[in-house]
Design a protein around this motif. Structure first.
Motif, PDB file in Angstrom:
ATOM      1  N   LEU A  16     -11.997 -19.158  42.192  1.00 33.97           N
ATOM      2  CA  LEU A  16     -12.299 -19.899  40.960  1.00 33.97           C
ATOM      3  C   LEU A  16     -13.571 -19.448  40.259  1.00 33.97           C
ATOM      4  O   LEU A  16     -13.768 -19.784  39.092  1.00 33.97           O
ATOM      5  CB  LEU A  16     -12.401 -21.394  41.280  1.00 33.97           C
ATOM      6  CG  LEU A  16     -11.135 -22.035  41.871  1.00 33.97           C
ATOM      7  CD1 LEU A  16     -11.408 -23.490  42.235  1.00 33.97           C
ATOM      8  CD2 LEU A  16      -9.969 -21.938  40.908  1.00 33.97           C
ATOM      9  N   VAL A  17     -14.445 -18.717  40.961  1.00 30.42           N
ATOM     10  CA  VAL A  17     -15.712 -18.301  40.361  1.00 30.42           C
ATOM     11  C   VAL A  17     -15.868 -16.777  40.353  1.00 30.42           C
ATOM     12  O   VAL A  17     -16.046 -16.155  39.297  1.00 30.42           O
ATOM     13  CB  VAL A  17     -16.917 -18.948  41.094  1.00 30.42           C
ATOM     14  CG1 VAL A  17     -18.235 -18.470  40.488  1.00 30.42           C
ATOM     15  CG2 VAL A  17     -16.822 -20.462  41.032  1.00 30.42           C
ATOM     16  N   ILE A  18     -15.799 -16.162  41.535  1.00 26.55           N
ATOM     17  CA  ILE A  18     -16.089 -14.734  41.640  1.00 26.55           C
ATOM     18  C   ILE A  18     -15.036 -13.893  40.918  1.00 26.55           C
ATOM     19  O   ILE A  18     -15.370 -13.014  40.118  1.00 26.55           O
ATOM     20  CB  ILE A  18     -16.176 -14.311  43.117  1.00 26.55           C
ATOM     21  CG1 ILE A  18     -17.227 -15.163  43.843  1.00 26.55           C
ATOM     22  CG2 ILE A  18     -16.525 -12.827  43.228  1.00 26.55           C
ATOM     23  CD1 ILE A  18     -18.612 -15.074  43.251  1.00 26.55           C
ATOM     24  N   TYR A  19     -13.753 -14.172  41.190  1.00 25.40           N
ATOM     25  CA  TYR A  19     -12.699 -13.389  40.541  1.00 25.40           C
ATOM     26  C   TYR A  19     -12.729 -13.519  39.012  1.00 25.40           C
ATOM     27  O   TYR A  19     -12.653 -12.503  38.300  1.00 25.40           O
ATOM     28  CB  TYR A  19     -11.328 -13.779  41.084  1.00 25.40           C
ATOM     29  CG  TYR A  19     -10.182 -13.143  40.327  1.00 25.40           C
ATOM     30  CD1 TYR A  19      -9.892 -11.787  40.494  1.00 25.40           C
ATOM     31  CD2 TYR A  19      -9.421 -13.886  39.429  1.00 25.40           C
ATOM     32  CE1 TYR A  19      -8.861 -11.188  39.788  1.00 25.40           C
ATOM     33  CE2 TYR A  19      -8.388 -13.287  38.713  1.00 25.40           C
ATOM     34  CZ  TYR A  19      -8.110 -11.944  38.899  1.00 25.40           C
ATOM     35  OH  TYR A  19      -7.101 -11.360  38.187  1.00 25.40           O
ATOM     36  N   PRO A  20     -12.860 -14.745  38.447  1.00 26.70           N
ATOM     37  CA  PRO A  20     -12.957 -14.827  36.980  1.00 26.70           C
ATOM     38  C   PRO A  20     -14.158 -14.076  36.402  1.00 26.70           C
ATOM     39  O   PRO A  20     -14.064 -13.494  35.320  1.00 26.70           O
ATOM     40  CB  PRO A  20     -13.072 -16.341  36.718  1.00 26.70           C
ATOM     41  CG  PRO A  20     -12.408 -16.969  37.895  1.00 26.70           C
ATOM     42  CD  PRO A  20     -12.748 -16.080  39.048  1.00 26.70           C
ATOM     43  N   LEU A  21     -15.294 -14.085  37.138  1.00 23.53           N
ATOM     44  CA  LEU A  21     -16.465 -13.349  36.658  1.00 23.53           C
ATOM     45  C   LEU A  21     -16.200 -11.844  36.635  1.00 23.53           C
ATOM     46  O   LEU A  21     -16.560 -11.147  35.677  1.00 23.53           O
ATOM     47  CB  LEU A  21     -17.678 -13.652  37.541  1.00 23.53           C
ATOM     48  CG  LEU A  21     -18.430 -14.950  37.247  1.00 23.53           C
ATOM     49  CD1 LEU A  21     -19.530 -15.164  38.271  1.00 23.53           C
ATOM     50  CD2 LEU A  21     -19.010 -14.937  35.843  1.00 23.53           C
ATOM     51  N   ILE A  22     -15.582 -11.343  37.702  1.00 24.61           N
ATOM     52  CA  ILE A  22     -15.266  -9.909  37.750  1.00 24.61           C
ATOM     53  C   ILE A  22     -14.266  -9.549  36.657  1.00 24.61           C
ATOM     54  O   ILE A  22     -14.396  -8.524  35.975  1.00 24.61           O
ATOM     55  CB  ILE A  22     -14.718  -9.537  39.142  1.00 24.61           C
ATOM     56  CG1 ILE A  22     -15.805  -9.733  40.202  1.00 24.61           C
ATOM     57  CG2 ILE A  22     -14.215  -8.095  39.164  1.00 24.61           C
ATOM     58  CD1 ILE A  22     -15.326  -9.542  41.619  1.00 24.61           C
ATOM     59  N   TRP A  23     -13.272 -10.418  36.450  1.00 22.93           N
ATOM     60  CA  TRP A  23     -12.279 -10.164  35.406  1.00 22.93           C
ATOM     61  C   TRP A  23     -12.927 -10.173  34.024  1.00 22.93           C
ATOM     62  O   TRP A  23     -12.632  -9.338  33.176  1.00 22.93           O
ATOM     63  CB  TRP A  23     -11.179 -11.224  35.490  1.00 22.93           C
ATOM     64  CG  TRP A  23     -10.021 -10.956  34.564  1.00 22.93           C
ATOM     65  CD1 TRP A  23      -8.929 -10.182  34.813  1.00 22.93           C
ATOM     66  CD2 TRP A  23      -9.870 -11.476  33.232  1.00 22.93           C
ATOM     67  NE1 TRP A  23      -8.091 -10.180  33.724  1.00 22.93           N
ATOM     68  CE2 TRP A  23      -8.635 -10.956  32.730  1.00 22.93           C
ATOM     69  CE3 TRP A  23     -10.616 -12.308  32.416  1.00 22.93           C
ATOM     70  CZ2 TRP A  23      -8.168 -11.261  31.461  1.00 22.93           C
ATOM     71  CZ3 TRP A  23     -10.156 -12.601  31.142  1.00 22.93           C
ATOM     72  CH2 TRP A  23      -8.942 -12.079  30.676  1.00 22.93           C
ATOM     73  N   ALA A  64     -16.639 -11.832  25.854  1.00 21.11           N
ATOM     74  CA  ALA A  64     -16.991 -11.638  27.262  1.00 21.11           C
ATOM     75  C   ALA A  64     -18.379 -11.003  27.386  1.00 21.11           C
ATOM     76  O   ALA A  64     -19.205 -11.422  28.209  1.00 21.11           O
ATOM     77  CB  ALA A  64     -15.941 -10.768  27.948  1.00 21.11           C
ATOM     78  N   ALA A  65     -18.650  -9.993  26.548  1.00 21.49           N
ATOM     79  CA  ALA A  65     -19.981  -9.386  26.557  1.00 21.49           C
ATOM     80  C   ALA A  65     -21.041 -10.392  26.107  1.00 21.49           C
ATOM     81  O   ALA A  65     -22.142 -10.463  26.675  1.00 21.49           O
ATOM     82  CB  ALA A  65     -19.984  -8.154  25.642  1.00 21.49           C
ATOM     83  N   PHE A  66     -20.716 -11.174  25.105  1.00 15.68           N
ATOM     84  CA  PHE A  66     -21.611 -12.214  24.596  1.00 15.68           C
ATOM     85  C   PHE A  66     -21.965 -13.200  25.707  1.00 15.68           C
ATOM     86  O   PHE A  66     -23.121 -13.601  25.871  1.00 15.68           O
ATOM     87  CB  PHE A  66     -20.920 -12.918  23.432  1.00 15.68           C
ATOM     88  CG  PHE A  66     -21.808 -13.790  22.596  1.00 15.68           C
ATOM     89  CD1 PHE A  66     -23.171 -13.881  22.819  1.00 15.68           C
ATOM     90  CD2 PHE A  66     -21.281 -14.535  21.559  1.00 15.68           C
ATOM     91  CE1 PHE A  66     -23.979 -14.681  22.033  1.00 15.68           C
ATOM     92  CE2 PHE A  66     -22.072 -15.346  20.771  1.00 15.68           C
ATOM     93  CZ  PHE A  66     -23.427 -15.417  21.022  1.00 15.68           C
TER      94      PHE A  66
END
Length: 334
Positions: A60-67, A304-306
């Motif tokens: 719920l946290v790490i995978y969405p951040l990497i994506w 995403a960059a923002f």
């Protein structure tokens, strides 16, 4: 029809809960056989207890951040939704060189966000500390006063913000009615840029003071009265006691409270979004600008960059603030 939709939604939630429960059981059984039966590891229980939480964080946290990080290097938008192209750091350059809203650039928007954060945090801490000092003494009806003050924080924020927006209406809002009765002209709270920004701050200050008051009141109640008794014997006045006893001993409480207040205010979406009914760019802050870039202008790679730029700003502020205030040290450490 409504009952059918409700039952269908309830069934989907129940299925999801059952799948999570089944997955947890499978993970725990596997860990039991590997760590306890096979390896006979004496610290198997902590790993078994932490495993579901770790898996949840990864999913719920790490995978969405990497994506999202991968997304920030692409040109994904509605036009390039199916086959986004890798464009490197162009989105990060565009954050600083192109409008993040229709006209507003990044740095003016950052200035608005900093001004919004500073104003609100100062009033939150000042008002919360003042109320906490008033309640941290012998008085009748202290529990009633405390309950009334905490009420704004207990009300769901969206409901409270929408209620405040109604009070800022030019024709029938409470503030303009009050101004009219005082013989003053009404204010375009929802249309004038400066007035709208003031309305946002008024709403958020009302919402944020109760939390700060409760937090600081807990810190004040943890300070032993012996310090104040000794200070009175030495002839210290109220200001000297506040400066040399209350504030140093309150620092381990007030520092994380200010950090939390800064993060919550900096990333507060509900108040700036709902009070800014007419989408005035002069009232937007970084998170509302991020929302508009992603879901109104459909610039997904750019957004995403923002988002990572905003995260970097908050990370730098946290490091600087923790080092400057030395808040990781205890109250009695040099």
């Amino acid at each position: 029809m409504t009952s059918q939709v409700f039952l269908k939604s309830l069934g989907e939630v129940g299925t999801t809960v059952l799948m999570i429960l089944a997955g947890t059981i499978i993970v725990e059984v596997l860990l039991y056989f590997v760590l306890v039966r096979w390896l006979k590891y004496k610290y198997a229980l902590p790993f078994m207890l932490l495993a579901p939480a770790v898996i949840g964080l990864l999913a719920l946290v790490i995978y969405p951040l990497i994506w999202e990080l991968r997304l920030s290097f692409t040109n994904m938008s509605l036009k390039a939704f199916r086959n986004p192209e890798f464009i490197g750091l162009k989105n990060y350059v565009r954050v600083f060189t192109e409008p993040v809203l229709k006209q507003k650039m990044f740095f003016p928007l950052l200035g608005q966000t900093v001004l919004w954060t500073v104003i609100n945090v100062v009033f939150h801490v000042g008002g919360g500390l003042g109320l906490a000092l008033l309640l941290n003494r012998k008085m009748k009806g202290k529990g009633i006063y405390r309950a009334l003050i905490i009420l704004p924080w207990a009300v769901p924020q969206v409901i409270a913000v929408l209620a405040w927006r109604g009070e800022f209406n030019f024709s029938y809002g409470y503030f303009n009615i009050l101004l009219t009765k005082l013989g003053l002209p009404g204010v375009q709270w929802l249309a004038d840029p400066t007035a709208n920004f003031i309305a946002m701050c008024m709403t958020n200050i009302w919402l944020g003071i109760p939390f700060m008051m409760v937090t600081l009141l807990g810190g004040l109640q943890s300070i032993s009265t012996e310090y104040y008794e000794a200070a009175e014997m030495d002839g210290a006045n109220a200001w000297q006691q506040f400066r040399n006893i209350t504030m140093p001993l309150l620092q381990p409480v007030i520092t994380p409270a200010i950090l939390l207040g800064t993060f919550w205010t900096f990333n507060n979406f509900n108040v700036p979004f709902f009070i800014n009914q007419n989408e005035l760019e002069s009232s937007d802050i970084l998170v509302t600008g991020l929302f508009r870039a992603a879901f109104q202008y459909n610039r997904y790679g750019f957004s995403a960059a923002f988002a990572f730029v905003i995260f970097g700003l908050l990370l730098l502020f946290t490091i600087f603030y923790m080092r400057y205030t030395k808040s990781l040290k205890g109250a009695f450490e040099s």
